[in-house]
Scaffold this active site. Sequence first.
Site, PDB file in Angstrom:
ATOM      1  N   ASN A   1      38.746 -52.787  13.583  1.00  0.00           N
ATOM      2  CA  ASN A   1      38.321 -54.181  13.696  1.00  0.00           C
ATOM      3  C   ASN A   1      36.901 -54.229  14.251  1.00  0.00           C
ATOM      4  OD1 ASN A   1      37.896 -56.877  14.124  1.00  0.00           O
ATOM      5  ND2 ASN A   1      39.840 -57.243  15.173  1.00  0.00           N
TER       6      ASN A   1
ATOM      7  N   HIS B   1      52.798 -40.878  29.303  1.00  0.00           N
ATOM      8  CA  HIS B   1      53.985 -41.731  29.345  1.00  0.00           C
ATOM      9  C   HIS B   1      53.670 -43.149  29.779  1.00  0.00           C
ATOM     10  CE1 HIS B   1      56.475 -38.279  28.576  1.00  0.00           C
ATOM     11  NE2 HIS B   1      55.954 -37.651  29.597  1.00  0.00           N
TER      12      HIS B   1
ATOM     13  N   ASN C   1      42.120 -48.367  30.532  1.00  0.00           N
ATOM     14  CA  ASN C   1      42.413 -46.950  30.345  1.00  0.00           C
ATOM     15  C   ASN C   1      43.136 -46.373  31.573  1.00  0.00           C
ATOM     16  OD1 ASN C   1      42.434 -44.217  29.787  1.00  0.00           O
ATOM     17  ND2 ASN C   1      40.218 -44.008  29.620  1.00  0.00           N
TER      18      ASN C   1
ATOM     19  N   CYS D   1      36.703 -42.658  28.292  1.00  0.00           N
ATOM     20  CA  CYS D   1      36.049 -43.962  28.200  1.00  0.00           C
ATOM     21  C   CYS D   1      34.591 -43.906  28.670  1.00  0.00           C
ATOM     22  CB  CYS D   1      36.842 -45.029  28.941  1.00  0.00           C
ATOM     23  SG  CYS D   1      37.223 -44.642  30.644  1.00  0.00           S
ATOM     24  N   HIS D   2      34.220 -42.865  29.401  1.00  0.00           N
ATOM     25  CA  HIS D   2      32.820 -42.719  29.809  1.00  0.00           C
ATOM     26  C   HIS D   2      31.910 -42.458  28.610  1.00  0.00           C
ATOM     27  CE1 HIS D   2      34.562 -38.649  29.871  1.00  0.00           C
ATOM     28  NE2 HIS D   2      33.350 -38.243  29.518  1.00  0.00           N
TER      29      HIS D   2
ATOM     30  N   THR E   1      44.593 -52.247  21.995  1.00  0.00           N
ATOM     31  CA  THR E   1      44.162 -51.387  23.102  1.00  0.00           C
ATOM     32  C   THR E   1      44.666 -49.966  22.907  1.00  0.00           C
ATOM     33  OG1 THR E   1      44.005 -53.213  24.672  1.00  0.00           O
ATOM     34  CG2 THR E   1      44.367 -51.026  25.601  1.00  0.00           C
TER      35      THR E   1
ATOM     36  N   GLU F   1      28.455 -33.422  30.217  1.00  0.00           N
ATOM     37  CA  GLU F   1      28.824 -33.075  28.849  1.00  0.00           C
ATOM     38  C   GLU F   1      27.603 -32.671  28.024  1.00  0.00           C
ATOM     39  OE1 GLU F   1      31.422 -35.827  26.902  1.00  0.00           O
ATOM     40  OE2 GLU F   1      32.830 -35.857  28.579  1.00  0.00           O
TER      41      GLU F   1
ATOM     42  N   ARG G   1      34.118 -56.641  22.138  1.00  0.00           N
ATOM     43  CA  ARG G   1      34.490 -57.096  23.486  1.00  0.00           C
ATOM     44  C   ARG G   1      35.898 -56.623  23.849  1.00  0.00           C
ATOM     45  NH1 ARG G   1      31.353 -60.754  26.240  1.00  0.00           N
ATOM     46  NH2 ARG G   1      29.671 -61.680  25.035  1.00  0.00           N
TER      47      ARG G   1
ATOM     48  N   TYR H   1      30.449 -49.561  21.736  1.00  0.00           N
ATOM     49  CA  TYR H   1      31.651 -50.395  21.702  1.00  0.00           C
ATOM     50  C   TYR H   1      31.910 -50.874  20.275  1.00  0.00           C
ATOM     51  CZ  TYR H   1      31.481 -50.484  26.790  1.00  0.00           C
ATOM     52  OH  TYR H   1      31.487 -50.117  28.112  1.00  0.00           O
TER      53      TYR H   1
ATOM     54  N   SER I   1      25.218 -50.460  22.539  1.00  0.00           N
ATOM     55  CA  SER I   1      24.469 -50.205  21.300  1.00  0.00           C
ATOM     56  C   SER I   1      23.012 -49.868  21.582  1.00  0.00           C
ATOM     57  CB  SER I   1      24.541 -51.420  20.370  1.00  0.00           C
ATOM     58  OG  SER I   1      25.863 -51.639  19.959  1.00  0.00           O
TER      59      SER I   1
END
Length: 154
Positions: A96, A58, A110, A118-119, A68, A145, A101, A87, A124
């Site tokens: 995009n 929510h 997040n 996000c971890h 985002t 993981e 960035r 990224y 690259s």
Amino acid sequence: HNFTIPSLSLSRAESSAACEVCEGAEEMTEPLQQCRDWLRAYFCEPARTTSLPLPPFHHPLLQQDSFTQRVLWTLLREVKFGEAVSYKQLADLAGNGRAARAVGGAMRSNPIPIIIPCHRVILSSGQSGNYGGGNPMKEWLLSHEKLQKEKAAY
């Protein structure tokens, strides 16, 4: 309303991990129960996360139409347990490719780390990059993981 968020404690046995979720003093709402169950599965039985419902999101950032929001939802849907994405790759997936960035900014925004993973977003070069919870935590989550995915393959 006051409520207690359950805590998750992890302990290592000799050859296996044991997890215990400590219940709060008050009755938990359904969304908190779903969150508790999902986090318990993530840390203790990762294969179960795919069959559990995600807790409802929510947070306004996840409701508004923005880059985002697209990045976070793309990450949640596309980058599975034990995988990593750069990224730039995530920017491509979100529509995009020049916005690597901006993907970094989305990761910093997040509102629900671990659940929106996000971890799993790395540089690259293959290095882990920064993490709001601290780089040692990011390294631990990625190692967790990888180890769990390798165990499931046997």
